[in-house]
Design a protein around this motif. Sequence first.
Motif: not given
Length: 124
Positions: A47-61
Amino acid sequence: RVTLVESGGGLVQAGGSLNLSCTSSELMFQYIDMAWFRQAPGEEREAVSCISFLSETNYADSVQGRFTISRDSAKNTLSLEMNSLEVDDTAMYFCAADPGSFYRGPCRNDYKYWGQGTQVTVSS
């Protein structure tokens, strides 16, 4: 049937930038749990990056601070802006979506729909 179509990959020199896009004719992206993954030859998909249904984001280090995920609901497009590209970013990049998911947290791997991928190659 849902089809996700990625575009924007290509060949770029290290330090350069690319902007990947993901679209669909069958799935509306607003309030959808989505992500970008990549897989290099001989490597596992990550996983590189993800965005939740509420548009919260996460990124790989490994891409934090260099990549930005965003969603344009009006254009029904998921984007991944990639800056300061490194040779190690070379991979096939995939868009993924999981409608109906209310997951909020670090990126996960079990998405329902996947695109065919777009190749990103970074040369030294």
